[in-house]
Design an enzyme around this catalytic site. Structure first.
Site, mmCIF file in Angstrom:
data_model
loop_
_atom_site.group_PDB
_atom_site.id
_atom_site.type_symbol
_atom_site.label_atom_id
_atom_site.label_comp_id
_atom_site.label_asym_id
_atom_site.label_seq_id
_atom_site.Cartn_x
_atom_site.Cartn_y
_atom_site.Cartn_z
ATOM 1 N N ARG A 5 5.450 -16.809 29.326
ATOM 2 C CA ARG A 5 6.037 -16.889 27.786
ATOM 3 C C ARG A 5 5.587 -18.004 27.163
ATOM 4 O O ARG A 5 5.346 -19.244 28.078
ATOM 5 C CB ARG A 5 7.661 -16.874 27.856
ATOM 6 C CG ARG A 5 8.179 -15.393 28.247
ATOM 7 C CD ARG A 5 8.279 -14.577 26.904
ATOM 8 N NE ARG A 5 9.340 -15.170 26.064
ATOM 9 C CZ ARG A 5 9.197 -15.447 25.058
ATOM 10 N NH1 ARG A 5 8.247 -15.057 24.222
ATOM 11 N NH2 ARG A 5 10.289 -16.022 24.278
ATOM 12 N N ARG A 61 -8.114 -13.095 19.173
ATOM 13 C CA ARG A 61 -9.699 -12.856 18.800
ATOM 14 C C ARG A 61 -10.532 -13.914 18.680
ATOM 15 O O ARG A 61 -11.646 -13.968 19.319
ATOM 16 C CB ARG A 61 -9.700 -11.789 17.779
ATOM 17 C CG ARG A 61 -8.820 -10.447 18.141
ATOM 18 C CD ARG A 61 -9.066 -9.419 17.033
ATOM 19 N NE ARG A 61 -8.258 -8.287 17.405
ATOM 20 C CZ ARG A 61 -7.235 -8.123 16.740
ATOM 21 N NH1 ARG A 61 -6.526 -9.150 15.813
ATOM 22 N NH2 ARG A 61 -6.249 -7.042 16.738
ATOM 23 N N CYS A 72 1.182 -7.290 17.820
ATOM 24 C CA CYS A 72 2.008 -7.798 17.152
ATOM 25 C C CYS A 72 3.242 -7.238 16.652
ATOM 26 O O CYS A 72 3.339 -5.927 16.483
ATOM 27 C CB CYS A 72 1.286 -8.275 15.817
ATOM 28 S SG CYS A 72 0.143 -9.437 16.095
ATOM 29 N N GLU A 75 9.923 -10.493 14.877
ATOM 30 C CA GLU A 75 11.408 -11.038 15.673
ATOM 31 C C GLU A 75 12.563 -10.365 15.168
ATOM 32 O O GLU A 75 12.492 -10.188 13.790
ATOM 33 C CB GLU A 75 11.237 -12.597 15.781
ATOM 34 C CG GLU A 75 10.409 -13.334 16.958
ATOM 35 C CD GLU A 75 11.048 -13.165 18.345
ATOM 36 O OE1 GLU A 75 11.990 -12.964 18.311
ATOM 37 O OE2 GLU A 75 10.316 -12.838 19.235
ATOM 38 N N ARG A 87 5.953 -16.450 18.754
ATOM 39 C CA ARG A 87 6.044 -16.325 20.500
ATOM 40 C C ARG A 87 4.953 -15.376 20.768
ATOM 41 O O ARG A 87 4.116 -14.469 20.324
ATOM 42 C CB ARG A 87 7.418 -15.791 20.641
ATOM 43 C CG ARG A 87 8.491 -16.458 20.201
ATOM 44 C CD ARG A 87 9.895 -15.724 20.699
ATOM 45 N NE ARG A 87 10.931 -16.657 20.112
ATOM 46 C CZ ARG A 87 11.690 -16.896 18.770
ATOM 47 N NH1 ARG A 87 11.138 -16.246 17.813
ATOM 48 N NH2 ARG A 87 12.585 -17.837 19.031
ATOM 49 N N TYR A 105 6.067 -24.374 25.424
ATOM 50 C CA TYR A 105 6.659 -24.330 24.236
ATOM 51 C C TYR A 105 6.262 -25.751 23.401
ATOM 52 O O TYR A 105 6.435 -26.508 24.057
ATOM 53 C CB TYR A 105 8.328 -24.201 24.439
ATOM 54 C CG TYR A 105 8.569 -22.803 24.962
ATOM 55 C CD1 TYR A 105 9.209 -21.829 24.003
ATOM 56 C CD2 TYR A 105 8.460 -22.543 26.232
ATOM 57 C CE1 TYR A 105 9.653 -20.876 24.613
ATOM 58 C CE2 TYR A 105 9.165 -21.336 26.632
ATOM 59 C CZ TYR A 105 9.398 -20.483 25.835
ATOM 60 O OH TYR A 105 9.723 -19.162 26.182
ATOM 61 N N ARG A 113 13.727 -23.328 25.054
ATOM 62 C CA ARG A 113 14.175 -23.291 26.517
ATOM 63 C C ARG A 113 14.349 -24.473 27.300
ATOM 64 O O ARG A 113 13.552 -24.978 27.677
ATOM 65 C CB ARG A 113 12.826 -22.360 27.031
ATOM 66 C CG ARG A 113 12.692 -20.976 26.548
ATOM 67 C CD ARG A 113 13.744 -19.931 27.221
ATOM 68 N NE ARG A 113 13.829 -20.194 28.504
ATOM 69 C CZ ARG A 113 13.307 -19.272 29.279
ATOM 70 N NH1 ARG A 113 12.636 -18.304 29.006
ATOM 71 N NH2 ARG A 113 13.643 -19.353 30.744
#
Length: 118
Positions: A5, A61, A72, A75, A87, A105, A113
């Site tokens: 992540r 890409r 894609c 959220e 994200r 992050y 997080r």
């Protein structure tokens, strides 16, 4: 198979800025985890509703991942969530254990997080 992540934020909703921040995030994820292109399975990108000038996958890409399945999505719009946030969820083949992986992050997403060690 494992997953990594990561997240970052953008200061402005402009295609060049989105590409710059997403490439910085992918670079960190690949370097910190010694990811190899041939191990990739797929990558899911999300963006908050306040980002609509570019697809985050377009940066992947440019990064050289055009042959990897990329998706894609938007959220969820949760009250008081991090604005202007991108994200990523990377699925890849590896024998490494979860504790050997490093989620990344960046920018204002660093606070998302606080349970993860740097």
């Amino acid at each position: 198979m494992r997953a990594l992540r990561g997240a970052t934020t953008v200061d402005v909703d402009q295609p060049e800025h989105i590409q710059e921040r997403m490439i910085a995030l992918l670079t960190q994820l690949f370097e910190r985890n010694d990811l190899q292109h041939e191990d990739l399975i797929s990558i899911i990108f999300t963006a908050t509703a306040d980002i609509h000038s570019a697809f985050p996958a377009a940066a992947a890409r440019v990064f050289g991942l055009g042959d990897v399945p990329l998706l894609c999505a938007q959220e969820l719009q949760i009250h008081q969530s991090q604005p202007m946030c991108l994200r990523v969820l990377i699925h890849f083949n590896t024998e490494r254990q979860r504790q050997e992986l490093h989620h990344v992050y960046l920018e204002d997403a660093k606070g998302l997080r606080d349970d993860l060690l740097e």
